[in-house]
Design a protein around this motif. Structure first.
Motif, PDB file in Angstrom:
ATOM      1  N   GLU A   2      -0.829  11.467   4.346  1.00  0.00           N
ATOM      2  CA  GLU A   2      -2.019  10.532   4.721  1.00  0.00           C
ATOM      3  C   GLU A   2      -2.753   9.745   3.467  1.00  0.00           C
ATOM      4  O   GLU A   2      -2.819   8.540   3.237  1.00  0.00           O
ATOM      5  N   LEU A   3      -3.099  10.867   2.620  1.00  0.00           N
ATOM      6  CA  LEU A   3      -3.803  10.231   1.218  1.00  0.00           C
ATOM      7  C   LEU A   3      -2.964   9.496   0.337  1.00  0.00           C
ATOM      8  O   LEU A   3      -3.246   8.421  -0.270  1.00  0.00           O
ATOM      9  N   ALA A   4      -1.801   9.666   0.453  1.00  0.00           N
ATOM     10  CA  ALA A   4      -0.778   9.226  -0.519  1.00  0.00           C
ATOM     11  C   ALA A   4      -0.594   7.926   0.061  1.00  0.00           C
ATOM     12  O   ALA A   4      -0.639   6.780  -0.692  1.00  0.00           O
ATOM     13  N   LEU A   5      -0.305   7.556   1.406  1.00  0.00           N
ATOM     14  CA  LEU A   5       0.032   6.212   1.816  1.00  0.00           C
ATOM     15  C   LEU A   5      -1.288   5.341   2.074  1.00  0.00           C
ATOM     16  O   LEU A   5      -1.101   4.259   1.535  1.00  0.00           O
ATOM     17  N   THR A   6      -2.384   6.111   2.168  1.00  0.00           N
ATOM     18  CA  THR A   6      -3.689   5.276   2.098  1.00  0.00           C
ATOM     19  C   THR A   6      -3.772   4.885   0.634  1.00  0.00           C
ATOM     20  O   THR A   6      -4.491   3.647   0.509  1.00  0.00           O
ATOM     21  N   GLY A   7      -3.729   5.571  -0.115  1.00  0.00           N
ATOM     22  CA  GLY A   7      -3.758   5.325  -1.719  1.00  0.00           C
ATOM     23  C   GLY A   7      -2.758   4.178  -2.223  1.00  0.00           C
ATOM     24  O   GLY A   7      -3.090   3.095  -2.932  1.00  0.00           O
ATOM     25  N   LEU A   8      -1.653   4.224  -1.699  1.00  0.00           N
ATOM     26  CA  LEU A   8      -0.400   3.366  -2.094  1.00  0.00           C
ATOM     27  C   LEU A   8      -1.040   1.681  -1.284  1.00  0.00           C
ATOM     28  O   LEU A   8      -0.972   0.792  -2.086  1.00  0.00           O
ATOM     29  N   GLY A  10      -4.117   0.910  -0.763  1.00  0.00           N
ATOM     30  CA  GLY A  10      -5.117   0.581  -1.458  1.00  0.00           C
ATOM     31  C   GLY A  10      -4.798  -0.308  -2.928  1.00  0.00           C
ATOM     32  O   GLY A  10      -5.073  -1.278  -3.239  1.00  0.00           O
ATOM     33  N   ILE A  11      -3.741   0.283  -3.514  1.00  0.00           N
ATOM     34  CA  ILE A  11      -3.407  -0.096  -4.795  1.00  0.00           C
ATOM     35  C   ILE A  11      -2.701  -1.434  -4.450  1.00  0.00           C
ATOM     36  O   ILE A  11      -2.837  -2.360  -5.372  1.00  0.00           O
ATOM     37  N   ALA A  12      -1.632  -1.485  -3.641  1.00  0.00           N
ATOM     38  CA  ALA A  12      -1.103  -2.590  -3.272  1.00  0.00           C
ATOM     39  C   ALA A  12      -1.799  -3.773  -2.846  1.00  0.00           C
ATOM     40  O   ALA A  12      -1.343  -5.042  -3.587  1.00  0.00           O
ATOM     41  N   TRP A  13      -2.611  -3.456  -2.248  1.00  0.00           N
ATOM     42  CA  TRP A  13      -3.591  -4.720  -1.682  1.00  0.00           C
ATOM     43  C   TRP A  13      -4.481  -5.127  -2.981  1.00  0.00           C
ATOM     44  O   TRP A  13      -4.702  -6.271  -3.027  1.00  0.00           O
ATOM     45  N   THR A  14      -4.822  -4.287  -3.696  1.00  0.00           N
ATOM     46  CA  THR A  14      -5.580  -4.615  -4.908  1.00  0.00           C
ATOM     47  C   THR A  14      -4.820  -5.380  -5.741  1.00  0.00           C
ATOM     48  O   THR A  14      -5.309  -6.480  -6.364  1.00  0.00           O
ATOM     49  N   VAL A  15      -3.734  -5.244  -5.864  1.00  0.00           N
ATOM     50  CA  VAL A  15      -2.683  -6.045  -6.801  1.00  0.00           C
ATOM     51  C   VAL A  15      -2.632  -7.521  -6.213  1.00  0.00           C
ATOM     52  O   VAL A  15      -2.594  -8.234  -6.986  1.00  0.00           O
ATOM     53  N   ILE A 162       4.290  -4.118   0.355  1.00  0.00           N
ATOM     54  CA  ILE A 162       4.173  -2.722   0.430  1.00  0.00           C
ATOM     55  C   ILE A 162       3.005  -2.209   1.093  1.00  0.00           C
ATOM     56  O   ILE A 162       2.625  -1.145   1.596  1.00  0.00           O
ATOM     57  N   GLY A 163       1.741  -3.076   0.879  1.00  0.00           N
ATOM     58  CA  GLY A 163       0.496  -2.771   1.060  1.00  0.00           C
ATOM     59  C   GLY A 163       0.562  -2.715   2.639  1.00  0.00           C
ATOM     60  O   GLY A 163      -0.238  -1.999   3.306  1.00  0.00           O
ATOM     61  N   THR A 164       1.177  -3.489   3.412  1.00  0.00           N
ATOM     62  CA  THR A 164       1.259  -3.193   4.924  1.00  0.00           C
ATOM     63  C   THR A 164       2.245  -2.395   5.614  1.00  0.00           C
ATOM     64  O   THR A 164       2.195  -1.697   6.375  1.00  0.00           O
ATOM     65  N   LEU A 165       3.440  -2.095   4.711  1.00  0.00           N
ATOM     66  CA  LEU A 165       4.309  -1.016   4.819  1.00  0.00           C
ATOM     67  C   LEU A 165       3.729   0.381   5.119  1.00  0.00           C
ATOM     68  O   LEU A 165       4.040   1.085   5.939  1.00  0.00           O
ATOM     69  N   ALA A 166       2.891   0.714   4.133  1.00  0.00           N
ATOM     70  CA  ALA A 166       2.339   2.010   3.759  1.00  0.00           C
ATOM     71  C   ALA A 166       1.519   2.188   5.003  1.00  0.00           C
ATOM     72  O   ALA A 166       1.989   3.564   5.678  1.00  0.00           O
TER      73      ALA A 166
END
Length: 223
Positions: A2-8, A10-15, A162-166
């Motif tokens: 859960e933490l990994a997908l949430t972080g992924l 977060g990073i993707a949408w920040t990009v 990616i930000g949506t897929l996670a």
């Protein structure tokens, strides 16, 4: 997981947001469709404030970062967006329309909360995926309206996917929500179609070049 997908996510949408801000100022336009931008801003600020005022979590801080970034994108919309519209739309009309879009977006998010409540964040999840699907379709419409890649980039397209897929994997596949899984997969279909369009546009077919030249000439008029 859960933490990994949430972080992924977060990073993707920040990009996505950093790229949109960069494109907005360098190309003097806005890089996220206005209806989707309005819903995103409303969602992020509502759930950032709610999350930080209750039990702060990683997602709450991510929402705050997104809200701050999206506020800058909103500025690019009001600063440069008038150039995208026909000449008969005056600046006061444009500003009034923009304010109405954002006010409506906040109202829609509050209606989701009124309908589904904040228990288990159902309102947040359902509204997020629906507006995500809307954004996926509107990016394709933006490409068509602008006749090419102006104000868009593969970075935004891929990071958005990616930000949506996670969270689709997290809440749909792992969480067992058929609704979220279905909407998330539809987002993937549209997102990959958009990626394909941008890759195709990089070949610069003559019809896109001539249309882009016409658009540049039209945008040369004063606000």
């Amino acid at each position: 997981m859960e933490l990994a997908l949430t972080g992924l996510s977060g990073i993707a949408w920040t990009v996505v947001y950093i790229a949109a801000i960069w494109i907005g100022f360098t190309q003097k336009t806005y890089a996220i469709p206005i209806a989707a931008l309005g819903l995103n801003v409303a969602w992020e600020w509502i759930y950032a404030i709610y999350g930080l005022s209750t039990t702060p979590s990683l997602q709450a801080y991510i929402n705050l970062a997104w809200g701050l970034a999206d506020t800058v994108i909103v500025y690019t919309f009001f600063r440069f967006g008038r150039r995208e519209l026909p000449a008969f739309i005056s600046r006061p009309m444009f500003i009034g329309w923009g304010v109405a879009v954002f006010a409506t977006s906040f109202a829609v998010q509050l209606l989701f909360i009124g309908e589904f409540g904040l228990v288990d964040m159902q309102a947040a999840k359902y509204s997020a995926f629906l507006q995500n699907l809307l954004m996926s379709g509107l990016f394709i419409a933006l490409f068509v309206a602008r006749r090419g890649m102006r104000g868009q980039s593969l970075t935004i397209a891929i990071a958005k996917w990616i930000g949506t897929l996670a969270p689709t994997i997290l809440f749909g596949a792992i969480g067992g929500s058929a609704f979220i899984l279905g909407i998330g997969l539809l987002c993937t279909v549209f997102d990959l179609a958009y990626v394909g369009l941008l890759v195709w546009a990089r070949t610069k077919p003559p019809q896109l070049l001539s249309a882009a030249a016409a658009d540049v000439s039209a945008r040369a008029r004063p606000d």
